[in-house]
Design a protein around this motif. Sequence first.
Motif, PDB file in Angstrom:
ATOM      1  N   TYR A  13      34.581  49.752  11.585  1.00 55.21           N
ATOM      2  CA  TYR A  13      34.550  51.064  10.914  1.00 55.21           C
ATOM      3  C   TYR A  13      35.680  51.952  11.416  1.00 55.21           C
ATOM      4  O   TYR A  13      36.349  52.638  10.649  1.00 55.21           O
ATOM      5  CB  TYR A  13      33.192  51.723  11.147  1.00 55.21           C
ATOM      6  N   GLU A  14      35.944  51.925  12.712  1.00 52.41           N
ATOM      7  CA  GLU A  14      36.969  52.784  13.308  1.00 52.41           C
ATOM      8  C   GLU A  14      38.389  52.339  12.927  1.00 52.41           C
ATOM      9  O   GLU A  14      39.303  53.152  12.897  1.00 52.41           O
ATOM     10  CB  GLU A  14      36.833  52.780  14.825  1.00 52.41           C
ATOM     11  N   ILE A  15      38.570  51.057  12.617  1.00 54.69           N
ATOM     12  CA  ILE A  15      39.911  50.536  12.315  1.00 54.69           C
ATOM     13  C   ILE A  15      40.100  50.273  10.823  1.00 54.69           C
ATOM     14  O   ILE A  15      41.098  50.704  10.235  1.00 54.69           O
ATOM     15  CB  ILE A  15      40.169  49.214  13.087  1.00 54.69           C
ATOM     16  N   GLY A  16      39.172  49.562  10.210  1.00 54.90           N
ATOM     17  CA  GLY A  16      39.355  49.093   8.833  1.00 54.90           C
ATOM     18  C   GLY A  16      38.784  49.979   7.754  1.00 54.90           C
ATOM     19  O   GLY A  16      39.504  50.753   7.123  1.00 54.90           O
ATOM     20  N   HIS A  17      37.475  49.901   7.526  1.00 56.57           N
ATOM     21  CA  HIS A  17      36.852  50.661   6.425  1.00 56.57           C
ATOM     22  C   HIS A  17      36.442  52.049   6.923  1.00 56.57           C
ATOM     23  O   HIS A  17      35.261  52.372   7.038  1.00 56.57           O
ATOM     24  CB  HIS A  17      35.659  49.887   5.830  1.00 56.57           C
ATOM     25  N   THR A  18      37.449  52.877   7.163  1.00 54.90           N
ATOM     26  CA  THR A  18      37.202  54.220   7.715  1.00 54.90           C
ATOM     27  C   THR A  18      36.541  55.166   6.723  1.00 54.90           C
ATOM     28  O   THR A  18      36.077  56.237   7.121  1.00 54.90           O
ATOM     29  CB  THR A  18      38.526  54.842   8.180  1.00 54.90           C
ATOM     30  N   TRP A  19      36.513  54.791   5.444  1.00 61.05           N
ATOM     31  CA  TRP A  19      35.915  55.657   4.433  1.00 61.05           C
ATOM     32  C   TRP A  19      34.387  55.543   4.387  1.00 61.05           C
ATOM     33  O   TRP A  19      33.712  56.392   3.804  1.00 61.05           O
ATOM     34  CB  TRP A  19      36.497  55.357   3.049  1.00 61.05           C
ATOM     35  N   ALA A  26      31.370  49.000   2.244  1.00 62.52           N
ATOM     36  CA  ALA A  26      32.827  48.871   2.189  1.00 62.52           C
ATOM     37  C   ALA A  26      33.227  47.630   1.394  1.00 62.52           C
ATOM     38  O   ALA A  26      34.182  47.660   0.597  1.00 62.52           O
ATOM     39  CB  ALA A  26      33.395  48.786   3.602  1.00 62.52           C
ATOM     40  N   PHE A  27      32.487  46.538   1.582  1.00 56.93           N
ATOM     41  CA  PHE A  27      32.742  45.304   0.827  1.00 56.93           C
ATOM     42  C   PHE A  27      32.572  45.533  -0.673  1.00 56.93           C
ATOM     43  O   PHE A  27      33.383  45.076  -1.478  1.00 56.93           O
ATOM     44  CB  PHE A  27      31.791  44.207   1.316  1.00 56.93           C
ATOM     45  N   VAL A  28      31.505  46.259  -1.042  1.00 56.29           N
ATOM     46  CA  VAL A  28      31.252  46.554  -2.460  1.00 56.29           C
ATOM     47  C   VAL A  28      32.369  47.419  -3.047  1.00 56.29           C
ATOM     48  O   VAL A  28      32.836  47.176  -4.172  1.00 56.29           O
ATOM     49  CB  VAL A  28      29.883  47.261  -2.624  1.00 56.29           C
ATOM     50  N   HIS A  29      32.829  48.402  -2.299  1.00 56.97           N
ATOM     51  CA  HIS A  29      33.895  49.290  -2.784  1.00 56.97           C
ATOM     52  C   HIS A  29      35.189  48.518  -3.038  1.00 56.97           C
ATOM     53  O   HIS A  29      35.836  48.703  -4.066  1.00 56.97           O
ATOM     54  CB  HIS A  29      34.147  50.408  -1.763  1.00 56.97           C
ATOM     55  N   ILE A  30      35.558  47.647  -2.090  1.00 58.26           N
ATOM     56  CA  ILE A  30      36.783  46.855  -2.246  1.00 58.26           C
ATOM     57  C   ILE A  30      36.648  45.889  -3.416  1.00 58.26           C
ATOM     58  O   ILE A  30      37.579  45.721  -4.216  1.00 58.26           O
ATOM     59  CB  ILE A  30      37.090  46.080  -0.938  1.00 58.26           C
ATOM     60  N   THR A  31      35.476  45.258  -3.527  1.00 60.61           N
ATOM     61  CA  THR A  31      35.250  44.301  -4.614  1.00 60.61           C
ATOM     62  C   THR A  31      35.344  44.981  -5.972  1.00 60.61           C
ATOM     63  O   THR A  31      35.968  44.454  -6.902  1.00 60.61           O
ATOM     64  CB  THR A  31      33.867  43.641  -4.463  1.00 60.61           C
ATOM     65  N   ARG A  32      34.759  46.156  -6.092  1.00 56.16           N
ATOM     66  CA  ARG A  32      34.771  46.889  -7.358  1.00 56.16           C
ATOM     67  C   ARG A  32      36.201  47.257  -7.765  1.00 56.16           C
ATOM     68  O   ARG A  32      36.602  47.076  -8.915  1.00 56.16           O
ATOM     69  CB  ARG A  32      33.913  48.144  -7.209  1.00 56.16           C
ATOM     70  N   GLY A  33      36.962  47.774  -6.813  1.00 56.55           N
ATOM     71  CA  GLY A  33      38.344  48.148  -7.118  1.00 56.55           C
ATOM     72  C   GLY A  33      39.211  46.950  -7.441  1.00 56.55           C
ATOM     73  O   GLY A  33      40.017  46.988  -8.385  1.00 56.55           O
ATOM     74  N   ALA A  34      39.073  45.866  -6.668  1.00 58.50           N
ATOM     75  CA  ALA A  34      39.867  44.659  -6.896  1.00 58.50           C
ATOM     76  C   ALA A  34      39.523  44.013  -8.237  1.00 58.50           C
ATOM     77  O   ALA A  34      40.405  43.496  -8.933  1.00 58.50           O
ATOM     78  CB  ALA A  34      39.635  43.664  -5.762  1.00 58.50           C
ATOM     79  N   LEU A  35      38.245  44.039  -8.612  1.00 57.70           N
ATOM     80  CA  LEU A  35      37.812  43.456  -9.882  1.00 57.70           C
ATOM     81  C   LEU A  35      38.445  44.183 -11.067  1.00 57.70           C
ATOM     82  O   LEU A  35      38.954  43.549 -12.004  1.00 57.70           O
ATOM     83  CB  LEU A  35      36.286  43.507  -9.988  1.00 57.70           C
ATOM     84  N   ALA A  84      35.627  41.304   4.377  1.00 55.99           N
ATOM     85  CA  ALA A  84      34.442  40.625   4.916  1.00 55.99           C
ATOM     86  C   ALA A  84      34.782  39.903   6.224  1.00 55.99           C
ATOM     87  O   ALA A  84      34.073  40.039   7.231  1.00 55.99           O
ATOM     88  CB  ALA A  84      33.903  39.631   3.889  1.00 55.99           C
ATOM     89  N   PHE A  85      35.871  39.123   6.229  1.00 54.89           N
ATOM     90  CA  PHE A  85      36.274  38.422   7.450  1.00 54.89           C
ATOM     91  C   PHE A  85      36.791  39.384   8.507  1.00 54.89           C
ATOM     92  O   PHE A  85      36.726  39.082   9.706  1.00 54.89           O
ATOM     93  CB  PHE A  85      37.336  37.365   7.118  1.00 54.89           C
ATOM     94  N   PHE A  86      37.310  40.530   8.087  1.00 54.54           N
ATOM     95  CA  PHE A  86      37.728  41.578   9.018  1.00 54.54           C
ATOM     96  C   PHE A  86      36.535  42.002   9.889  1.00 54.54           C
ATOM     97  O   PHE A  86      36.642  42.101  11.112  1.00 54.54           O
ATOM     98  CB  PHE A  86      38.272  42.764   8.217  1.00 54.54           C
ATOM     99  N   PHE A 394      43.764  50.608   1.450  1.00 56.22           N
ATOM    100  CA  PHE A 394      44.544  49.923   2.474  1.00 56.22           C
ATOM    101  C   PHE A 394      45.363  50.930   3.280  1.00 56.22           C
ATOM    102  O   PHE A 394      45.752  50.652   4.424  1.00 56.22           O
ATOM    103  CB  PHE A 394      45.494  48.909   1.818  1.00 56.22           C
ATOM    104  N   ALA A 395      45.600  52.096   2.718  1.00 55.10           N
ATOM    105  CA  ALA A 395      46.411  53.107   3.399  1.00 55.10           C
ATOM    106  C   ALA A 395      45.605  53.957   4.375  1.00 55.10           C
ATOM    107  O   ALA A 395      46.184  54.712   5.162  1.00 55.10           O
ATOM    108  CB  ALA A 395      47.097  54.015   2.372  1.00 55.10           C
TER     109      ALA A 395
END
Length: 436
Positions: A13-19, A26-35, A84-86, A394-395
Amino acid sequence: MAALSKSIPHNCYEIGHTWHPHCGQAFVHITRGALAESLRIYGTLYLIAAVLRKRKLDYYLHKLLPEILQSTSFLTANGSLYIAFFCILRRILGKFYFWTPGFGAALPASYVAILIERKSRRGLLTIYMANLVLLFCITAALFMFFFRCKDGLKGFTFSALKFIVGKEEIPTHSFSPEVAFSKIDRKKKHREEVSRRMNIIALTKKLVDKVCKHGPRHRCCKHYEDNCISYCIKGFIRMFSVGYLIQCCLRIPSAFRHLFTKPSRLLSLFYNKENFQLGAFLGSFVSIYKGTSCFLRWVRNLDDELHALIAGSLAGVSMMFYKSTTISMYLASKLVETMYFKGIEAGKVPYFPHADSIIYAISTAICFQAAVMEVQTLRPSYWKFLLRLTKGRFAVMNRRVLDVFGTEASKNFKNFIPKLDPRYTSVPPELPIELS
């Protein structure tokens, strides 16, 4: 080497999915945007490819949608499995090392994702940095040589080049000059009978056809309906139109988003600089290739596959009109793939199972490592693609913490400090969320 042994105790949380503090969300958010982004990319890509390849109705009804969904699943999985692997690596190792946020998480994610994609689309991504125009010249020369060789190319690559340069440049063309001229004579007689009933437009077309037929044409040239000059001019006009229309189609989704807010932006759909650049690239490539091929037939008084090496390399200069890293890298990877499989067929190169998947996974993992640790070394176009794929998430990684590894990870993000909920952090956050 000292950086490789360093570690930081921060959680994912502190490094990757800070939102969002929860990995699942966080996985659901990334999946939705990527889809959403993957559907937009592959929906447009496959539709244009189907039109250019003149697919039949059966393809649109039964194959188009499954192919779009399969490629969409691949790209979506590549993005969602990374996060997910992160998180999984952080839980297994208990801390972050230099290689885990980028390469470590992206390697298994990319490998699993590429297995979802169709085998015919698993290109070898081995070449990353090279001079675009020079690379394209070399690639075009070898591709056109294989195109003109018997059994040199097969499948989509052969069909695509046949569509671009025309069947007249295939040495195994079924018509000999004598047979072709007899067919042309029969066509002329038929046209003369019908010409009495022609209108002005048809008469104009007939006049243009006569101009095209009466002119210099070598006996080895197979463009029996045109002389060499009109053959090159027609090739330029045809592919310029195709390139212009392709670029227009790619810009339609973004243009219609501003249909009601900024109607004037619709004009940019037709008068955009990139439309003409892609058209000039495709048109000049075809006309230079055809013109050089005709010139060599006149000079050497024969038709030879080796002409394609010279014509293809000169035609590659057309890349100056449309300097696309994507096109150069894709064609280079397909060329390596073609030569590799030809080596296997000849028994001179060993076969490595899943080589394409492994190389893709490693190449993508290297790119992700750069995107996390050294964004300044990444191609701007690839960085923008990652931002679109993740809807800008990612930013918002906490790269300030990653500076401890000595790669200046936060160099392009100096003023960004994520607001973190202290209830979910292992280290007191620099900018905590105020809890009520």
